[in-house]
Design a protein around this motif. Structure first.
Motif, PDB file in Angstrom:
ATOM      1  N   GLY A   3       0.790  -1.226   0.000  1.00 35.32           N
ATOM      2  CA  GLY A   3       0.000   0.000   0.000  1.00 35.32           C
ATOM      3  C   GLY A   3       0.819   1.272   0.000  1.00 35.32           C
ATOM      4  O   GLY A   3       2.030   1.272  -0.102  1.00 35.32           O
ATOM      5  N   LYS A   4       0.078   2.361   0.163  1.00 34.72           N
ATOM      6  CA  LYS A   4       0.660   3.707   0.028  1.00 34.72           C
ATOM      7  C   LYS A   4       1.687   4.011   1.115  1.00 34.72           C
ATOM      8  O   LYS A   4       2.608   4.783   0.924  1.00 34.72           O
ATOM      9  N   LEU A   5       1.497   3.394   2.278  1.00 36.50           N
ATOM     10  CA  LEU A   5       2.414   3.676   3.386  1.00 36.50           C
ATOM     11  C   LEU A   5       3.830   3.197   3.054  1.00 36.50           C
ATOM     12  O   LEU A   5       4.818   3.811   3.467  1.00 36.50           O
ATOM     13  N   TYR A   6       3.935   2.110   2.306  1.00 38.35           N
ATOM     14  CA  TYR A   6       5.259   1.630   1.871  1.00 38.35           C
ATOM     15  C   TYR A   6       5.912   2.682   0.982  1.00 38.35           C
ATOM     16  O   TYR A   6       7.102   2.991   1.139  1.00 38.35           O
ATOM     17  N   ASP A   7       5.129   3.249   0.049  1.00 40.81           N
ATOM     18  CA  ASP A   7       5.668   4.300  -0.821  1.00 40.81           C
ATOM     19  C   ASP A   7       6.154   5.475   0.030  1.00 40.81           C
ATOM     20  O   ASP A   7       7.219   6.050  -0.210  1.00 40.81           O
ATOM     21  N   ARG A   8       5.378   5.818   1.057  1.00 41.88           N
ATOM     22  CA  ARG A   8       5.767   6.966   1.895  1.00 41.88           C
ATOM     23  C   ARG A   8       6.978   6.630   2.742  1.00 41.88           C
ATOM     24  O   ARG A   8       7.816   7.494   3.025  1.00 41.88           O
ATOM     25  N   ALA A   9       7.103   5.362   3.141  1.00 38.89           N
ATOM     26  CA  ALA A   9       8.305   4.945   3.887  1.00 38.89           C
ATOM     27  C   ALA A   9       9.536   5.127   3.003  1.00 38.89           C
ATOM     28  O   ALA A   9      10.585   5.593   3.457  1.00 38.89           O
ATOM     29  N   LEU A  10       9.415   4.782   1.726  1.00 41.55           N
ATOM     30  CA  LEU A  10      10.548   4.963   0.809  1.00 41.55           C
ATOM     31  C   LEU A  10      10.864   6.441   0.626  1.00 41.55           C
ATOM     32  O   LEU A  10      11.996   6.809   0.327  1.00 41.55           O
ATOM     33  N   ASP A  11       9.830   7.287   0.807  1.00 46.89           N
ATOM     34  CA  ASP A  11      10.038   8.736   0.704  1.00 46.89           C
ATOM     35  C   ASP A  11      10.558   9.333   2.004  1.00 46.89           C
ATOM     36  O   ASP A  11      10.720  10.547   2.107  1.00 46.89           O
ATOM     37  N   GLY A  12      10.739   8.521   3.046  1.00 49.12           N
ATOM     38  CA  GLY A  12      11.363   9.033   4.264  1.00 49.12           C
ATOM     39  C   GLY A  12      10.480   9.024   5.504  1.00 49.12           C
ATOM     40  O   GLY A  12      10.957   9.352   6.589  1.00 49.12           O
ATOM     41  N   GLU A  13       9.184   8.670   5.361  1.00 48.34           N
ATOM     42  CA  GLU A  13       8.340   8.643   6.570  1.00 48.34           C
ATOM     43  C   GLU A  13       8.737   7.452   7.443  1.00 48.34           C
ATOM     44  O   GLU A  13       8.919   6.341   6.945  1.00 48.34           O
ATOM     45  N   ARG A  14       8.869   7.673   8.760  1.00 48.53           N
ATOM     46  CA  ARG A  14       9.294   6.585   9.654  1.00 48.53           C
ATOM     47  C   ARG A  14       8.138   5.614   9.857  1.00 48.53           C
ATOM     48  O   ARG A  14       7.049   6.001  10.307  1.00 48.53           O
ATOM     49  N   CYS A  15       8.345   4.359   9.466  1.00 49.31           N
ATOM     50  CA  CYS A  15       7.282   3.352   9.528  1.00 49.31           C
ATOM     51  C   CYS A  15       7.778   2.106  10.233  1.00 49.31           C
ATOM     52  O   CYS A  15       8.973   1.870  10.316  1.00 49.31           O
ATOM     53  N   TRP A  16       6.848   1.317  10.713  1.00 48.55           N
ATOM     54  CA  TRP A  16       7.205   0.026  11.302  1.00 48.55           C
ATOM     55  C   TRP A  16       6.183  -1.023  10.861  1.00 48.55           C
ATOM     56  O   TRP A  16       5.132  -0.685  10.312  1.00 48.55           O
ATOM     57  N   ILE A  17       6.537  -2.296  11.107  1.00 54.85           N
ATOM     58  CA  ILE A  17       5.652  -3.406  10.756  1.00 54.85           C
ATOM     59  C   ILE A  17       5.018  -3.924  12.040  1.00 54.85           C
ATOM     60  O   ILE A  17       5.738  -4.210  13.001  1.00 54.85           O
ATOM     61  N   ARG A  18       3.679  -4.036  12.049  1.00 52.65           N
ATOM     62  CA  ARG A  18       3.019  -4.649  13.202  1.00 52.65           C
ATOM     63  C   ARG A  18       2.536  -6.043  12.819  1.00 52.65           C
ATOM     64  O   ARG A  18       1.912  -6.230  11.773  1.00 52.65           O
ATOM     65  N   HIS A  19       2.865  -7.020  13.659  1.00 50.09           N
ATOM     66  CA  HIS A  19       2.397  -8.388  13.441  1.00 50.09           C
ATOM     67  C   HIS A  19       1.061  -8.576  14.171  1.00 50.09           C
ATOM     68  O   HIS A  19       0.749  -7.816  15.094  1.00 50.09           O
ATOM     69  N   ALA A  20       0.295  -9.596  13.746  1.00 51.04           N
ATOM     70  CA  ALA A  20      -1.038  -9.801  14.310  1.00 51.04           C
ATOM     71  C   ALA A  20      -0.996 -10.014  15.830  1.00 51.04           C
ATOM     72  O   ALA A  20      -1.945  -9.659  16.528  1.00 51.04           O
ATOM     73  N   ASP A  21       0.128 -10.555  16.358  1.00 46.21           N
ATOM     74  CA  ASP A  21       0.205 -10.759  17.814  1.00 46.21           C
ATOM     75  C   ASP A  21       0.608  -9.474  18.547  1.00 46.21           C
ATOM     76  O   ASP A  21       0.800  -9.479  19.762  1.00 46.21           O
ATOM     77  N   GLY A  22       0.765  -8.379  17.804  1.00 41.16           N
ATOM     78  CA  GLY A  22       1.012  -7.071  18.428  1.00 41.16           C
ATOM     79  C   GLY A  22       2.469  -6.621  18.372  1.00 41.16           C
ATOM     80  O   GLY A  22       2.748  -5.441  18.516  1.00 41.16           O
ATOM     81  N   HIS A  23       3.410  -7.560  18.171  1.00 37.25           N
ATOM     82  CA  HIS A  23       4.807  -7.092  18.229  1.00 37.25           C
ATOM     83  C   HIS A  23       5.171  -6.300  16.972  1.00 37.25           C
ATOM     84  O   HIS A  23       4.601  -6.523  15.894  1.00 37.25           O
ATOM     85  N   VAL A  24       6.075  -5.337  17.154  1.00 38.34           N
ATOM     86  CA  VAL A  24       6.432  -4.453  16.043  1.00 38.34           C
ATOM     87  C   VAL A  24       7.907  -4.596  15.707  1.00 38.34           C
ATOM     88  O   VAL A  24       8.723  -4.960  16.555  1.00 38.34           O
ATOM     89  N   GLN A  25       8.213  -4.321  14.459  1.00 41.91           N
ATOM     90  CA  GLN A  25       9.587  -4.420  13.944  1.00 41.91           C
ATOM     91  C   GLN A  25       9.876  -3.177  13.138  1.00 41.91           C
ATOM     92  O   GLN A  25       8.978  -2.679  12.425  1.00 41.91           O
ATOM     93  N   ARG A  26      11.104  -2.754  13.181  1.00 44.27           N
ATOM     94  CA  ARG A  26      11.554  -1.640  12.355  1.00 44.27           C
ATOM     95  C   ARG A  26      11.446  -2.044  10.880  1.00 44.27           C
ATOM     96  O   ARG A  26      11.702  -3.184  10.520  1.00 44.27           O
ATOM     97  N   LEU A  27      11.058  -1.121  10.030  1.00 49.72           N
ATOM     98  CA  LEU A  27      11.039  -1.402   8.582  1.00 49.72           C
ATOM     99  C   LEU A  27      12.425  -1.035   8.037  1.00 49.72           C
ATOM    100  O   LEU A  27      12.825   0.127   8.122  1.00 49.72           O
ATOM    101  N   PRO A  28      13.176  -2.013   7.504  1.00 54.51           N
ATOM    102  CA  PRO A  28      14.576  -1.721   7.146  1.00 54.51           C
ATOM    103  C   PRO A  28      14.738  -0.948   5.841  1.00 54.51           C
ATOM    104  O   PRO A  28      15.453  -1.355   4.930  1.00 54.51           O
TER     105      PRO A  28
END
Ligand SMILES: C[S@@+](CC[C@H](N)C(=O)[O-])C[C@H]1O[C@@H](n2cnc3c(N)ncnc32)[C@H](O)[C@@H]1O
Length: 209
Positions: A3-28
């Motif tokens: 989705g669009k958030l991935y495009d915005r992450a590539l443009d510099g917006e700080r994003c992370w990945i949330r898994h269904a169990d709630g834990h989050v990971q940095r988007l590399p």
């Protein structure tokens, strides 16, 4: 699906990945974009494993395709993100905005199919991804696929991208352990030719059986 958030992450917006169990990971993103914070050792080693016409499935901003082209290896990146394809082309990497499961040029004629950065888990279905890689390969070709050295088996689930401003849609993703590479490859008619540990990461070289 990212989705669009991935495009915005590539443009510099700080994003992370949330898994269904709630834990989050940095988007590399920095690693995908290349530059000083990328894993240069990994990139160099992976590029060295590719020979002949190479197609990179889910190429992102195309750092590996750009390196291949610089080395004189004919290469094409495929990605469904408009921003990724635009960045790839700007860095000198030929890239097409396509779904990797849609018709692609050179099907059955590629010498190398590249699946880096966990892309073997695209759509949460490594069997489908590896089967697709097999269809794209010519006889004698190789799929160079990164697996996860810390995961056991296939961990498939729902994930979504988030930033402080936006929450993206849930989509399927799988982390795929190197421990199940032989079974997965066999299931789709591929054979494990080699396993290459690279720092803390691991890449398998799979041939058409
Ligand atoms: C984990 S990132 C990999 C990044 C990439 N290898 C790099 O070096 O920047 C996954 C990439 O796959 C793309 N992708 C996911 N599903 C796809 C699909 N079905 N068809 C094409 N691209 C896809 C995403 O847009 C994203 O760029």
């Amino acid at each position: 699906m990212l989705g669009k958030l991935y495009d915005r992450a590539l443009d510099g917006e700080r994003c992370w990945i949330r898994h269904a169990d709630g834990h989050v990971q940095r988007l590399p993103v920095h690693s995908w974009l290349g530059g000083p914070r990328a894993d240069a050792v990994f990139d160099r080693a992976v590029v060295g494993l590719c020979s002949g016409p190479t197609i990179d499935l889910g190429c992102g901003p195309g750092r590996l395709v750009a390196r291949l082209v610089q080395r004189g290896v004919p290469a094409l990146g495929i990605d469904q993100s408009a921003t990724a394809v635009e960045l790839a082309r700007r860095s000198g990497a030929p890239a097409l905005r396509r779904d990797v499961f849609a018709p692609l040029p050179g099907t059955g004629r590629w010498q190398t199919v590249l699946l880096a950065d966990g892309n073997v888990g695209l759509g949460g279905d490594p069997w489908r991804v590896l089967q697709r890689a097999g269809e794209l390969l010519r006889l004698g070709g190789r799929c160079i696929a990164e697996f996860d050295s810390a995961v056991r088996g296939v961990e498939a689930g729902w994930v979504r991208l988030e930033s402080s401003r936006t929450i993206g849609p849930w989509f399927r993703w799988a982390s795929v352990g190197i421990d199940c590479v032989t079974r997965l490859a066999e299931d789709v008619g591929l054979v494990v030719a080699d396993i290459h540990p690279i720092g803390g990461r691991v890449v398998a070289s799979l041939t058409l059986g």
